[in-house]
Motif scaffolding. Structure first.
Motif, short mmCIF file in Angstrom:
data_model
loop_
_atom_site.label_atom_id
_atom_site.label_comp_id
_atom_site.label_asym_id
_atom_site.label_seq_id
_atom_site.Cartn_x
_atom_site.Cartn_y
_atom_site.Cartn_z
N LEU A 1 0.76 -1.21 -0.11
CA LEU A 1 0.07 0.04 0.07
C LEU A 1 0.94 1.24 -0.18
O LEU A 1 0.24 2.23 -0.34
CB LEU A 1 -0.99 -0.02 1.27
N ASP A 2 2.15 1.17 0.25
CA ASP A 2 3.03 2.40 0.44
C ASP A 2 3.65 2.76 -0.89
O ASP A 2 4.73 3.41 -0.70
CB ASP A 2 3.87 2.45 1.52
N VAL A 3 3.25 1.68 -2.01
CA VAL A 3 4.15 2.04 -3.26
C VAL A 3 3.26 3.04 -4.13
O VAL A 3 2.13 2.87 -4.21
CB VAL A 3 4.18 0.78 -3.94
N VAL A 4 3.95 3.94 -4.59
CA VAL A 4 3.46 5.01 -5.53
C VAL A 4 2.92 4.18 -6.89
O VAL A 4 3.87 3.65 -7.56
CB VAL A 4 4.44 6.17 -6.02
N THR A 5 1.73 4.06 -7.30
CA THR A 5 1.24 3.49 -8.30
C THR A 5 0.33 4.46 -9.26
O THR A 5 0.15 5.49 -8.82
CB THR A 5 0.15 2.19 -7.68
N MET A 6 -0.05 4.17 -10.43
CA MET A 6 -0.78 5.09 -11.12
C MET A 6 -2.23 5.49 -10.30
O MET A 6 -2.66 4.49 -9.72
CB MET A 6 -1.22 4.40 -12.48
N GLU A 7 -2.66 6.57 -10.31
CA GLU A 7 -3.77 7.29 -9.56
C GLU A 7 -3.54 7.16 -8.14
O GLU A 7 -4.29 7.63 -7.45
CB GLU A 7 -5.00 6.62 -9.81
N PHE B 1 0.39 15.10 -4.91
CA PHE B 1 0.04 14.84 -6.41
C PHE B 1 -0.52 13.39 -6.50
O PHE B 1 -0.02 12.57 -5.92
CB PHE B 1 1.03 15.24 -7.34
N SER B 2 -1.48 13.34 -7.61
CA SER B 2 -1.77 12.00 -7.93
C SER B 2 -0.90 11.79 -9.21
O SER B 2 -0.70 12.93 -10.13
CB SER B 2 -3.16 11.74 -8.34
N ILE B 3 -0.35 10.63 -9.39
CA ILE B 3 0.34 10.28 -10.70
C ILE B 3 -0.82 9.62 -11.58
O ILE B 3 -1.56 8.93 -11.33
CB ILE B 3 1.55 9.15 -10.85
N THR B 4 -0.92 10.29 -13.07
CA THR B 4 -2.15 9.81 -13.76
C THR B 4 -1.63 9.89 -15.23
O THR B 4 -0.39 10.05 -15.52
CB THR B 4 -3.35 10.89 -13.55
N ILE C 1 -0.62 14.89 -11.92
CA ILE C 1 0.62 14.80 -12.98
C ILE C 1 0.58 13.78 -13.69
O ILE C 1 0.56 12.60 -13.50
CB ILE C 1 1.95 15.30 -12.13
N SER C 2 1.16 14.14 -14.82
CA SER C 2 1.18 13.06 -15.89
C SER C 2 2.19 12.22 -15.58
O SER C 2 3.58 12.67 -14.97
CB SER C 2 1.47 13.67 -17.17
N ILE C 3 2.20 10.86 -15.86
CA ILE C 3 3.36 9.97 -15.60
C ILE C 3 4.41 10.15 -16.49
O ILE C 3 5.55 9.88 -16.39
CB ILE C 3 2.89 8.43 -16.01
N LEU C 4 4.29 11.05 -17.71
CA LEU C 4 5.23 11.36 -18.55
C LEU C 4 5.89 12.70 -18.21
O LEU C 4 6.93 12.82 -18.67
CB LEU C 4 4.75 11.34 -20.08
N ILE D 1 6.99 7.06 -9.80
CA ILE D 1 6.34 5.87 -9.92
C ILE D 1 6.96 4.51 -9.47
O ILE D 1 8.19 4.44 -9.60
CB ILE D 1 5.84 5.68 -11.41
N GLY D 2 6.34 3.75 -8.62
CA GLY D 2 7.18 2.59 -8.27
C GLY D 2 8.20 2.78 -7.03
O GLY D 2 8.35 1.61 -6.46
N CYS D 3 8.00 4.08 -6.42
CA CYS D 3 8.89 4.22 -5.12
C CYS D 3 7.93 3.82 -4.00
O CYS D 3 6.60 3.90 -4.28
CB CYS D 3 9.35 5.49 -5.18
N ARG D 4 8.42 3.87 -2.81
CA ARG D 4 7.95 3.82 -1.50
C ARG D 4 7.96 4.89 -0.52
O ARG D 4 9.03 5.58 -0.67
CB ARG D 4 8.41 2.35 -0.89
#
Length: 142
Positions: A52-58, A74-77, A89-92, A100-103
Motif C-alpha cells: 500500500l505504500d508504493v506509488v502506483t498510477m492514480e 499529487f496523483s500520478i495519472t 501530474i502526468s506519468i510522462l 512511480i514505483g517508489c515507496r
C-alpha cells in the motif's frame, strides 16, 4: 495571418529547423525512453499484492523537496487526465517518472534544468479501487 514574406538565411533556416526538430523529438521521446527504462527495471507485481505504500498510477503521493523543504501532494495519472491545478501530474512528466514505483520514506533524485532535485516520499495513499473512465479509454487496445 501575416502573408508578408520574411527572409531567413539558408544557414539560419537549417539551424532553426534542427532546433525545432530536436525540441520536438527530445521532449516526447526522452520522457517515453525514461519511462521505458523505469519499467524495464521494475519488478512486476499483481495489483492485489502490491504494498500500500508504493506509488502506483492514480495513487496520491505526498513528497518533500529536500532542497527547499516544500511539501506537495499529487496523483500520478495518464497524460489525458493531467491537471496541475487538480493536483494530478502526468506519468510522462519527469517527476511522475521519478516517483512511480517508489515507496514511502524513499528519497528520489531526478534531474531538472536547475540541477538535481531530491524528493522524500512522505505518504502514499493507494489509488481508488474504481479505475477512472479516462484511464480505461487510454489503456484499452482494440
Amino acid at each position: 495571418m501575416n502573408y508578408n514574406p520574411i527572409y531567413i538565411t539558408r544557414e539560419d533556416n537549417s539551424k532553426l529547423r534542427l532546433l525545432i526538430a530536436a525540441a520536438l523529438h527530445s521532449n516526447a521521446t526522452a520522457s517515453l525512453q525514461n519511462l521505458r527504462r523505469e519499467l524495464d527495471r521494475a519488478a512486476i507485481i499483481d495489483r492485489e499484492s502490491i504494498p500500500l505504500d508504493v506509488v502506483t498510477m492514480e495513487s496520491r503521493v505526498e513528497f518533500e523537496d529536500l532542497g527547499t523543504g516544500e511539501i506537495e501532494t499529487f496523483s500520478i495519472t495518464f497524460p489525458d487526465r493531467a491537471d496541475v491545478e487538480a493536483q494530478r501530474i502526468s506519468i510522462l512528466a519527469p517527476i511522475g517518472i521519478a516517483l512511480i514505483g517508489c515507496r514511502e520514506g524513499q528519497i528520489v533524485s531526478w534531474s531538472t534544468p536547475g540541477g538535481i532535485r531530491q524528493l522524500k516520499i512522505r505518504r502514499v495513499t493507494p489509488a481508488p479501487t474504481e479505475v477512472p473512465h479516462a484511464q480505461l479509454a487510454f489503456t484499452t487496445t482494440r
